[in-house]
Write a protein that holds these residues in place. Sequence first.
Motif, PDB file in Angstrom:
ATOM      1  N   PHE A 186      -5.658 -29.248  22.959  1.00 29.34           N
ATOM      2  CA  PHE A 186      -4.459 -29.611  23.713  1.00 29.34           C
ATOM      3  C   PHE A 186      -3.202 -29.113  22.992  1.00 29.34           C
ATOM      4  O   PHE A 186      -2.208 -28.764  23.636  1.00 29.34           O
ATOM      5  CB  PHE A 186      -4.376 -31.135  23.872  1.00 29.34           C
ATOM      6  CG  PHE A 186      -5.398 -31.719  24.808  1.00 29.34           C
ATOM      7  CD1 PHE A 186      -5.151 -31.808  26.173  1.00 29.34           C
ATOM      8  CD2 PHE A 186      -6.625 -32.172  24.321  1.00 29.34           C
ATOM      9  CE1 PHE A 186      -6.092 -32.345  27.033  1.00 29.34           C
ATOM     10  CE2 PHE A 186      -7.568 -32.715  25.179  1.00 29.34           C
ATOM     11  CZ  PHE A 186      -7.304 -32.799  26.540  1.00 29.34           C
ATOM     12  N   ARG A 187      -3.258 -29.058  21.673  1.00 27.65           N
ATOM     13  CA  ARG A 187      -2.075 -28.730  20.887  1.00 27.65           C
ATOM     14  C   ARG A 187      -1.970 -27.246  20.534  1.00 27.65           C
ATOM     15  O   ARG A 187      -0.874 -26.765  20.247  1.00 27.65           O
ATOM     16  CB  ARG A 187      -2.076 -29.562  19.608  1.00 27.65           C
ATOM     17  CG  ARG A 187      -1.953 -31.050  19.871  1.00 27.65           C
ATOM     18  CD  ARG A 187      -2.152 -31.898  18.632  1.00 27.65           C
ATOM     19  NE  ARG A 187      -1.918 -33.326  18.906  1.00 27.65           N
ATOM     20  CZ  ARG A 187      -2.110 -34.303  18.043  1.00 27.65           C
ATOM     21  NH1 ARG A 187      -2.524 -34.025  16.797  1.00 27.65           N
ATOM     22  NH2 ARG A 187      -1.882 -35.554  18.383  1.00 27.65           N
ATOM     23  N   GLU A 188      -3.110 -26.554  20.580  1.00 30.35           N
ATOM     24  CA  GLU A 188      -3.088 -25.174  20.086  1.00 30.35           C
ATOM     25  C   GLU A 188      -3.505 -24.129  21.114  1.00 30.35           C
ATOM     26  O   GLU A 188      -3.365 -22.940  20.831  1.00 30.35           O
ATOM     27  CB  GLU A 188      -4.006 -25.061  18.855  1.00 30.35           C
ATOM     28  CG  GLU A 188      -3.576 -25.922  17.684  1.00 30.35           C
ATOM     29  CD  GLU A 188      -4.454 -25.734  16.460  1.00 30.35           C
ATOM     30  OE1 GLU A 188      -5.211 -24.737  16.422  1.00 30.35           O
ATOM     31  OE2 GLU A 188      -4.395 -26.585  15.547  1.00 30.35           O
ATOM     32  N   CYS A 189      -4.005 -24.535  22.252  1.00 24.36           N
ATOM     33  CA  CYS A 189      -4.495 -23.567  23.247  1.00 24.36           C
ATOM     34  C   CYS A 189      -3.557 -23.518  24.441  1.00 24.36           C
ATOM     35  O   CYS A 189      -3.558 -24.442  25.282  1.00 24.36           O
ATOM     36  CB  CYS A 189      -5.904 -23.931  23.706  1.00 24.36           C
ATOM     37  SG  CYS A 189      -7.124 -23.882  22.386  1.00 24.36           S
ATOM     38  N   PRO A 190      -2.768 -22.471  24.575  1.00 16.98           N
ATOM     39  CA  PRO A 190      -1.820 -22.397  25.694  1.00 16.98           C
ATOM     40  C   PRO A 190      -2.517 -22.275  27.051  1.00 16.98           C
ATOM     41  O   PRO A 190      -1.894 -22.501  28.086  1.00 16.98           O
ATOM     42  CB  PRO A 190      -1.000 -21.132  25.378  1.00 16.98           C
ATOM     43  CG  PRO A 190      -1.877 -20.316  24.475  1.00 16.98           C
ATOM     44  CD  PRO A 190      -2.664 -21.299  23.679  1.00 16.98           C
ATOM     45  N   GLU A 191      -3.806 -21.919  27.054  1.00 16.46           N
ATOM     46  CA  GLU A 191      -4.532 -21.793  28.328  1.00 16.46           C
ATOM     47  C   GLU A 191      -4.759 -23.156  28.988  1.00 16.46           C
ATOM     48  O   GLU A 191      -5.023 -23.230  30.194  1.00 16.46           O
ATOM     49  CB  GLU A 191      -5.901 -21.130  28.102  1.00 16.46           C
ATOM     50  CG  GLU A 191      -5.828 -19.746  27.476  1.00 16.46           C
ATOM     51  CD  GLU A 191      -5.911 -19.794  25.962  1.00 16.46           C
ATOM     52  OE1 GLU A 191      -6.164 -18.739  25.347  1.00 16.46           O
ATOM     53  OE2 GLU A 191      -5.722 -20.905  25.378  1.00 16.46           O
ATOM     54  N   MET A 192      -4.701 -24.220  28.213  1.00 13.27           N
ATOM     55  CA  MET A 192      -4.975 -25.556  28.748  1.00 13.27           C
ATOM     56  C   MET A 192      -3.996 -25.903  29.877  1.00 13.27           C
ATOM     57  O   MET A 192      -2.775 -25.841  29.694  1.00 13.27           O
ATOM     58  CB  MET A 192      -4.883 -26.605  27.644  1.00 13.27           C
ATOM     59  CG  MET A 192      -5.975 -26.537  26.595  1.00 13.27           C
ATOM     60  SD  MET A 192      -7.549 -27.208  27.172  1.00 13.27           S
ATOM     61  CE  MET A 192      -7.175 -28.964  27.276  1.00 13.27           C
ATOM     62  N   ILE A 193      -4.518 -26.242  31.030  1.00  8.58           N
ATOM     63  CA  ILE A 193      -3.691 -26.670  32.163  1.00  8.58           C
ATOM     64  C   ILE A 193      -3.368 -28.155  32.044  1.00  8.58           C
ATOM     65  O   ILE A 193      -2.247 -28.583  32.294  1.00  8.58           O
ATOM     66  CB  ILE A 193      -4.413 -26.366  33.488  1.00  8.58           C
ATOM     67  CG1 ILE A 193      -4.547 -24.855  33.684  1.00  8.58           C
ATOM     68  CG2 ILE A 193      -3.676 -27.001  34.670  1.00  8.58           C
ATOM     69  CD1 ILE A 193      -5.388 -24.452  34.874  1.00  8.58           C
ATOM     70  N   LEU A 194      -4.363 -28.923  31.647  1.00  7.97           N
ATOM     71  CA  LEU A 194      -4.166 -30.348  31.414  1.00  7.97           C
ATOM     72  C   LEU A 194      -3.603 -30.524  30.006  1.00  7.97           C
ATOM     73  O   LEU A 194      -4.226 -30.139  29.021  1.00  7.97           O
ATOM     74  CB  LEU A 194      -5.502 -31.079  31.565  1.00  7.97           C
ATOM     75  CG  LEU A 194      -5.467 -32.585  31.809  1.00  7.97           C
ATOM     76  CD1 LEU A 194      -4.794 -32.902  33.139  1.00  7.97           C
ATOM     77  CD2 LEU A 194      -6.870 -33.161  31.783  1.00  7.97           C
ATOM     78  N   LYS A 195      -2.423 -31.075  29.900  1.00  9.55           N
ATOM     79  CA  LYS A 195      -1.739 -31.201  28.622  1.00  9.55           C
ATOM     80  C   LYS A 195      -1.980 -32.578  28.002  1.00  9.55           C
ATOM     81  O   LYS A 195      -2.366 -33.531  28.686  1.00  9.55           O
ATOM     82  CB  LYS A 195      -0.239 -30.974  28.802  1.00  9.55           C
ATOM     83  CG  LYS A 195       0.114 -29.654  29.488  1.00  9.55           C
ATOM     84  CD  LYS A 195      -0.358 -28.452  28.684  1.00  9.55           C
ATOM     85  CE  LYS A 195       0.094 -27.144  29.341  1.00  9.55           C
ATOM     86  NZ  LYS A 195      -0.419 -25.953  28.611  1.00  9.55           N
ATOM     87  N   GLU A 196      -1.740 -32.663  26.713  1.00 11.64           N
ATOM     88  CA  GLU A 196      -1.917 -33.932  26.013  1.00 11.64           C
ATOM     89  C   GLU A 196      -1.032 -35.013  26.621  1.00 11.64           C
ATOM     90  O   GLU A 196      -1.422 -36.186  26.699  1.00 11.64           O
ATOM     91  CB  GLU A 196      -1.606 -33.753  24.524  1.00 11.64           C
ATOM     92  CG  GLU A 196      -1.988 -34.939  23.662  1.00 11.64           C
ATOM     93  CD  GLU A 196      -1.822 -34.645  22.176  1.00 11.64           C
ATOM     94  OE1 GLU A 196      -2.250 -35.496  21.371  1.00 11.64           O
ATOM     95  OE2 GLU A 196      -1.272 -33.571  21.820  1.00 11.64           O
ATOM     96  N   ASP A 197       0.135 -34.626  27.084  1.00 11.54           N
ATOM     97  CA  ASP A 197       1.064 -35.582  27.675  1.00 11.54           C
ATOM     98  C   ASP A 197       0.576 -36.111  29.021  1.00 11.54           C
ATOM     99  O   ASP A 197       1.071 -37.124  29.508  1.00 11.54           O
ATOM    100  CB  ASP A 197       2.445 -34.939  27.835  1.00 11.54           C
ATOM    101  CG  ASP A 197       3.504 -35.949  28.236  1.00 11.54           C
ATOM    102  OD1 ASP A 197       3.629 -36.975  27.554  1.00 11.54           O
ATOM    103  OD2 ASP A 197       4.190 -35.722  29.256  1.00 11.54           O
TER     104      ASP A 197
END
Length: 582
Positions: free
Chosen positions: A294-305
């Motif tokens: 969540f913190r290091e992969c910009p590909e993630m659509i679902l964010k930690e927030d």
Amino acid sequence: MTVKGKPDDLISQAKEALGYTAALSVQKSLASLDDAARKKRFKTNLGLAIGGNCNMDFLIPGLYAGLAAEGISVLVHSTEYDNWIGEALAGGVEADAWLIWISANGASNGGLGRGDIPIDGIAGACQRIVESGAQAIVILPEALAAEADPFSPFASWRRDLRDTLSASLSESVIQLDPTSVQLDIGFKNWVAGRYWTTSKCPAHPDAATVLAQKAAVVIARALLPAVRAVAVDLDNTLWGGVVGEDGVGGIALDPHSDGNPYLRLQRFLKDLSDSGVPVSVISKNNEDDARQPFRECPEMILKEDDIVHFIANWDNKHQGLARISEALNLGIDSLCFLDDSPHEREEARLMLPGLVVPELPEDPDERVDFLTDSDLFLIPHVSKGDRTRVVYYKADAKRRELAGRAADFEDYLLGLEMVLTPERICEANLDRVAQLVHKTNQFNLTTRRHGRKWIANVAENPDHYAFCYSQRDKFGDAGLIAVVLALAGEDAGGIKIDTWLMSCRVLGRGIEHAIAEHFAGWHKEHGGGEVKASYIPTAKNAQVAQFFDRLGFDVVDERDDGTKAYCTKGLDVPDHLAIIKT
């Protein structure tokens, strides 16, 4: 398909795609249920009016079967052929919902012309339905047989007709595009010109039945969502691979390769979150490893927030799921658990009966389609309150942090700076009010599932107490959280509380006492007199069994099943720490 068996067997089969004849058999069997069996089987009753510029009769069996599968007993009122606008504007039809089909076959006289339809009349009639307190669902114009030729003039005409109609309807009107059904069953199985010629039905009766079942799900979900929160696994669910073993650089998140199906699931969950369904994480992992993508992969659509509760440890998952359910103040049957592992799914099912656990396909490419087809996540209408609900859940974590720091509970409540805003029930808040009435179980004294029309009629009478309440504190706005309906009796000054419910999101803060103070003040201003009330026990509302006792009511009757009748001349309102904004 021949349908045999007991009514419950028929209802189970009604969850499958039925043909017209089979749905008609289900309808007839349901009609044979006595009142006791009907009360046991169905959780709510619904009055449904149907009409349009076509013959809707072929949809009726599918509506009965589809709504029965959702636990809803329906009584259908058929308006006269192509006269629904007049009946809606006249206001004489008692219905909780209207299903209206503006058929392209009807508009084109079975493919003979490409004229106009009374857009203003349709929009006006739908608005009148909404203002009356009923829900309006409009089936948009279906693709015509002529559209097998993509360059047919009928194709562009029908699309323009659909778009114009759609733009004319208010946001409160639910729009159902039949295209998904046409694609699902195949266009050739939909088209049947002879049925328009002989009976003015726009589709084959079997196809009309499938459409009716889809409409039934839409109606049911508009009343009560099947899933109100999601808890999702991480490894091989939100990304490919195991982050603790493969490292953040070794997991599959490439949108153009094997990461695509995992990102599609993330998009699916992100859209749910934006629609008001809180998403939490439940993973067997070291927490630092679990949070790293969540913190290091910009590909993630679902964010930690986007994650409301993040549980990553080595405990059995059913323990974390129970914690999430408790933290959200939702029943376990409102929570859906998504996990790629059949072992984890089975354990969760066994340990948490009622938990919604879809049997995710092994192939990641099939998962989003599977979840979409399940209709569990269908959200026909998203209100402003729905969109802000996830924000509230996130803020609730800060409330819990404050509770941990406070010297005592009263200090905690004072620190919240709670404000309660009562508001008379009206068209502007009726959607949310009806939604609360149909989905609130724990803090609900009678669990009466009244329809929009009934609620609206009560609210129109100034002698009745018909209020809803919004609540906010320094961490955010909880939105509309409670409903109280009390009916003026025949005796001068007397009133009977019919419905008293409050969202589980604000339990334990004394908000119910602030509501009682407002009710008591209103009743005094309107002449006072005896107040009657009742508590009707269910499997989920035991926590409010003594609520009226704590308000100073006297028990005047108590039955063996725990049902209690109360009365009082004046409420004894406990202290609370909320400011009532008038």
